[in-house]
Design a protein around this motif. Sequence first.
Motif, short mmCIF file in Angstrom:
data_model
loop_
_atom_site.label_atom_id
_atom_site.label_comp_id
_atom_site.label_asym_id
_atom_site.label_seq_id
_atom_site.Cartn_x
_atom_site.Cartn_y
_atom_site.Cartn_z
N TRP A 119 3.47 -23.70 124.68
CA TRP A 119 2.75 -23.43 126.02
C TRP A 119 3.88 -23.96 127.17
CZ3 TRP A 119 -0.71 -20.59 127.98
CH2 TRP A 119 -1.48 -20.90 129.16
N TYR A 122 6.63 -21.32 128.35
CA TYR A 122 5.88 -20.14 129.08
C TYR A 122 5.48 -20.38 130.69
CZ TYR A 122 2.32 -16.64 129.89
OH TYR A 122 1.39 -15.63 130.42
N TRP A 147 4.43 -9.06 133.46
CA TRP A 147 4.44 -8.60 131.82
C TRP A 147 5.91 -8.69 131.13
CZ3 TRP A 147 8.22 -4.85 130.07
CH2 TRP A 147 8.62 -4.12 131.04
N ASN A 150 5.24 -12.17 129.60
CA ASN A 150 4.22 -12.17 128.32
C ASN A 150 4.86 -11.34 127.12
OD1 ASN A 150 2.40 -13.64 129.85
ND2 ASN A 150 1.55 -11.47 130.89
N TRP A 153 7.55 -13.65 125.60
CA TRP A 153 7.00 -14.95 124.83
C TRP A 153 5.99 -14.58 123.91
CZ3 TRP A 153 8.59 -19.45 125.12
CH2 TRP A 153 7.81 -20.45 124.52
N GLY A 154 5.17 -13.61 124.01
CA GLY A 154 4.35 -13.12 122.71
C GLY A 154 5.48 -12.88 121.59
N SER A 158 5.25 -14.92 118.09
CA SER A 158 4.80 -14.29 116.90
C SER A 158 5.99 -14.30 115.84
CB SER A 158 4.46 -12.80 117.30
OG SER A 158 3.39 -12.54 118.23
#
Length: 223
Positions: A119, A122, A147, A150, A153-154, A158
């Motif tokens: 976290w 980010y 975006w 995001n 980081w996503g 993942s």
Amino acid sequence: MLPSGTPRSARGLLAAASASLAIVALSDLFAVFAGARLYPLIEDDQGSAVVPQQRLDAAYSLYQTAGNVRGIVYVPCAVLFVAWFFWTRRNTGLLAPDRFRKGPGWAIGGWLIPLANFWLPYRIAVDMWGAATPLPADGESYRVSIWPVNLWWGLLVSSELFGWYAASRYESAEAPTEIRAAVMQYMAADALDIAAAVAAVYFAVRLTSMHWLKASAGSPYSR
């Protein structure tokens, strides 16, 4: 391509981090190739895909080599990217010190704290992006589109989580079908990692470019 006036320290770190991310992506591609060669050679429950042991051993050896290569290139890539991350946090803090809730040292420390490292980096990246975003013209609302942050980081989270899951499945696999499934999961994790590396390069280039443009314009820091 970054503007020619970008400070050399930023340009050098960005180039080094981007090159190392490209190498990581290539090592992941090599791992996908090795997995694709191994997968059809592993016998399934129906006894199909039976091949000479020598050929199977060679495929396993290539797969192990691919994993070793990825492990070797990952560490210097992480060091270079975190160095760029820290440099950018320090310099975007000069543009908008009121946008940051934590000091520049957290741009390094945030990656090292277990669980919190899912976290903290980010949040720092979001703050950097906001600090580097140009101020609106008079009468316009201030909106920051994050975006790219995001997306990067996503994909990063993942790929890491799925990679850990695939590794645990591969290490505990005993039956041929379990090994086949784990190899396929590893290939999916490597594909996610390639996407994360591409997104990281895009994020880094965009943020460095935004920082230079705002700094060169001599804008007062954000409200």
